[in-house]
Design a protein around this motif. Structure first.
Motif, PDB file in Angstrom:
ATOM      1  N   VAL A 113      -9.017   4.440  -7.526  1.00 46.58           N
ATOM      2  CA  VAL A 113      -8.077   4.464  -6.410  1.00 46.58           C
ATOM      3  C   VAL A 113      -7.286   3.163  -6.392  1.00 46.58           C
ATOM      4  O   VAL A 113      -7.766   2.119  -6.819  1.00 46.58           O
ATOM      5  N   GLU A 114      -6.063   3.236  -5.895  1.00 44.30           N
ATOM      6  CA  GLU A 114      -5.204   2.064  -5.800  1.00 44.30           C
ATOM      7  C   GLU A 114      -5.619   1.238  -4.590  1.00 44.30           C
ATOM      8  O   GLU A 114      -5.907   1.776  -3.524  1.00 44.30           O
TER       9      GLU A 114
ATOM     10  N   PRO B 284      -3.491  -1.541  -9.258  1.00 44.29           N
ATOM     11  CA  PRO B 284      -3.356  -0.137  -9.684  1.00 44.29           C
ATOM     12  C   PRO B 284      -4.690   0.480 -10.047  1.00 44.29           C
ATOM     13  O   PRO B 284      -5.617  -0.198 -10.485  1.00 44.29           O
TER      14      PRO B 284
ATOM     15  N   SER C 285      -0.924   4.926 -11.222  1.00 42.17           N
ATOM     16  CA  SER C 285      -0.901   4.971  -9.771  1.00 42.17           C
ATOM     17  C   SER C 285      -1.018   6.383  -9.257  1.00 42.17           C
ATOM     18  O   SER C 285      -0.070   6.990  -8.816  1.00 42.17           O
ATOM     19  N   GLY C 286      -2.194   6.945  -9.396  1.00 37.48           N
ATOM     20  CA  GLY C 286      -2.419   8.257  -8.815  1.00 37.48           C
ATOM     21  C   GLY C 286      -2.057   9.408  -9.702  1.00 37.48           C
ATOM     22  O   GLY C 286      -2.080  10.541  -9.300  1.00 37.48           O
TER      23      GLY C 286
ATOM     24  N   GLY D 170       2.517   4.500  -6.270  1.00 42.77           N
ATOM     25  CA  GLY D 170       1.559   5.095  -5.373  1.00 42.77           C
ATOM     26  C   GLY D 170       1.772   4.673  -3.934  1.00 42.77           C
ATOM     27  O   GLY D 170       2.851   4.229  -3.538  1.00 42.77           O
TER      28      GLY D 170
ATOM     29  N   ARG E 101       4.664  13.877  -6.978  1.00 38.14           N
ATOM     30  CA  ARG E 101       5.322  12.808  -7.735  1.00 38.14           C
ATOM     31  C   ARG E 101       6.798  13.100  -7.987  1.00 38.14           C
ATOM     32  O   ARG E 101       7.331  12.791  -9.046  1.00 38.14           O
TER      33      ARG E 101
ATOM     34  N   HIS F   4      -8.233   3.265   3.492  1.00 39.62           N
ATOM     35  CA  HIS F   4      -6.855   3.614   3.154  1.00 39.62           C
ATOM     36  C   HIS F   4      -6.236   4.505   4.233  1.00 39.62           C
ATOM     37  O   HIS F   4      -5.054   4.379   4.553  1.00 39.62           O
TER      38      HIS F   4
ATOM     39  N   ARG G 177      -0.128  11.571  -2.653  1.00 39.22           N
ATOM     40  CA  ARG G 177       0.063  11.316  -4.084  1.00 39.22           C
ATOM     41  C   ARG G 177      -1.079  10.503  -4.671  1.00 39.22           C
ATOM     42  O   ARG G 177      -1.563  10.783  -5.774  1.00 39.22           O
ATOM     43  N   THR G 178      -1.520   9.496  -3.950  1.00 36.50           N
ATOM     44  CA  THR G 178      -2.522   8.577  -4.486  1.00 36.50           C
ATOM     45  C   THR G 178      -3.949   9.068  -4.278  1.00 36.50           C
ATOM     46  O   THR G 178      -4.810   8.857  -5.135  1.00 36.50           O
ATOM     47  N   TYR G 179      -4.221   9.737  -3.165  1.00 36.36           N
ATOM     48  CA  TYR G 179      -5.602  10.097  -2.831  1.00 36.36           C
ATOM     49  C   TYR G 179      -5.809  11.609  -2.752  1.00 36.36           C
ATOM     50  O   TYR G 179      -6.671  12.089  -2.015  1.00 36.36           O
TER      51      TYR G 179
END
Length: 439
Positions: free
Chosen positions: A107-108, A119, A124-125, A147, A243, A352, A428-430
């Motif tokens: 995870v970022e 990152p 980044s995800g 991300g 994305r 987060h 996007r990231t999680y």
């Protein structure tokens, strides 16, 4: 044929025409190569899957060029280092080299020393990290650049490519209110001219009904454009989550935003019920004590006595709103209101998600201040002037306030894009930690 995505493990039904080609998983947006069909036939004369190709898919890999293998080896080594650090309970910031406590290398993070992003392993995800990858002659592109933490500052500039769509909505808001005024005023003017020289011609046309029509139009516009903005919010979350950094255009067709608006109405009813519950628990079950206190020497005493528990209750209720909105964006209203899915998603993203709530409060507060300043400081003070102008047939006195109304609507849509972008970056990231939209 049934294939499981190597990243999110979602079971996919893929037409045989995509065998041997690179496709993108609709669940996590990861690109991977579909195993090829062999020339041999299985039971019933159906082609068999290439077992070697399927094995490579299960391992999450495919044939790469020498340059891609070298880049992959570098990323793999970085991943090994990050995982080794994770076992020790920390990550190294690439900017200031500070050691940050963290257990999950995938995870970022945001460095607590220099506030620069750390990152995640492999990008980044996303497994593509914004690069172009060629697989068996098929080029797959991920347009997303960053991300959650890396794109926060750019959220305010995100809606700029969609300004034409926003200004179109603003223009529609202006014309929808202005056109009836022009038509009725023009018709009344023609009637006055046709009665010149008669007793009726001496009397001025009664345009008082124009103000009533104008208020009705405003009510209809608030409903219509709120529905568009709600759908736009969910659309931005989904688009950003896969994305895509190009903001989607506003959708004016009720057939497209009907489901989003219905889901939001259900969510609103849910939170009205939760708010009522908090009031009931903190104010002795009713407003009777508050009503009875009005007109006495201490009209605010019931509020003062219930202030602390009421605020605490509303903070707890409001804390889950962003996750509910994400749930609607990725799944449906049933999943969004599922306490188990919501709470588990919050726990899986832990700090987060707390940061998301805080940044939404900051950005939302700033946007709300700008919106309220324009609404109460510019548009509403001209309402009386607009009413007088509509009843007197003065189109200029009506047009100027309506221009302010159009500008207020433009700011409203702009803020919707910004807040949707924040939620989308979080998705996007999680995405792998969120329990929505999966079977």
């Amino acid at each position: 044929m049934k294939i499981r995505c190597p990243r999110c493990e979602k079971m996919l039904s893929i037409p045989e025409k995509y065998a041997g080609k690179a496709i993108r998983c609709p669940g996590c947006n990861q690109a991977f190569k579909v195993p090829a069909l062999t020339a041999a036939l299985g039971a019933g004369g159906a082609p068999k899957l290439d077992l070697e190709d399927l094995a490579r898919l299960e391992q999450g890999g495919s044939q790469l060029t020498e340059e891609e293998l070298a880049a992959h080896a570098t990323q793999e080594q970085a991943g090994i280092d990050a995982e080794a650090e994770a076992k020790l309970g920390y990550r190294t910031c690439p900017n200031c080299r500070a050691k940050i406590k963290a257990k999950d290398p995938y995870v970022e993070l945001l460095c607590s020393h220099c506030w620069k992003p750390i990152p995640a392993v492999g990008g980044s995800g996303s497994g593509l990290g914004g690069k172009k990858v060629k697989q068996t002659g098929v080029e797959v592109t991920a347009t997303g650049k960053g991300g959650f933490y890396t794109e926060l500052a750019s959220a305010f500039t995100y809606p700029i490519p969609a300004l034409s769509s926003i200004l179109t909505a603003s223009g529609i808001a202006f014309l929808a209110a202005m056109l009836p005024v022009v038509v009725i005023t023009g018709a009344s003017s023609l009637m006055e001219q046709s009665n010149v020289g008669t007793e009726q011609g001496v009397q001025k046309a009664d345009l008082s009904n124009v103000a009533i029509i104008l208020m009705g139009i405003f009510g209809a516009e608030v409903f219509f454009f709120s529905a568009i903005a709600i759908h736009s919010f969910f659309d931005v979350v989904r688009t950003t989550g896969v994305r895509d950094d190009q903001p989607p255009k506003l959708t004016f067709s009720p057939s497209q935003w009907g489901k989003s608006f219905f889901s939001y109405l259900v969510l609103t009813v849910y939170y009205v019920a939760m708010t009522s519950l908090v009031i009931a628990l903190t104010m002795d079950g009713s407003f009777d004590s508050v009503i009875s206190a009005l007109g006495t020497d201490q009209p605010l005493k019931p509020f003062e006595e219930a202030a602390t528990p009421f605020v605490v209750g509303m903070v707890l209720v409001s804390f889950f709103i962003p996750m509910n909105l994400i749930g609607i964006s990725l799944g449906n209203i049933g999943q969004a209101l599922n306490p188990s899915a919501v709470v588990k998603s919050v726990l899986k993203t832990h700090v987060h998600y707390v940061f998301l709530v805080l940044i939404v409060c900051v950005y939302g507060g700033l946007l709300s201040y700008i919106y309220a300043s324009m609404l109460f400081g510019w548009f509403l003070p001209q309402i009386s002037k607009m009413r007088a102008g509509s009843t007197e047939g003065s189109l200029m006195d009506v047009a100027l306030p309506l221009l302010a109304w159009g500008a207020v609507m433009a700011v409203f849509f702009y803020g919707t894009y910004v807040l949707g972008r924040l939620h989308g970056l979080f998705v996007r990231t999680y995405r792998k930690q969120l329990l929505f939209g999966t079977d």
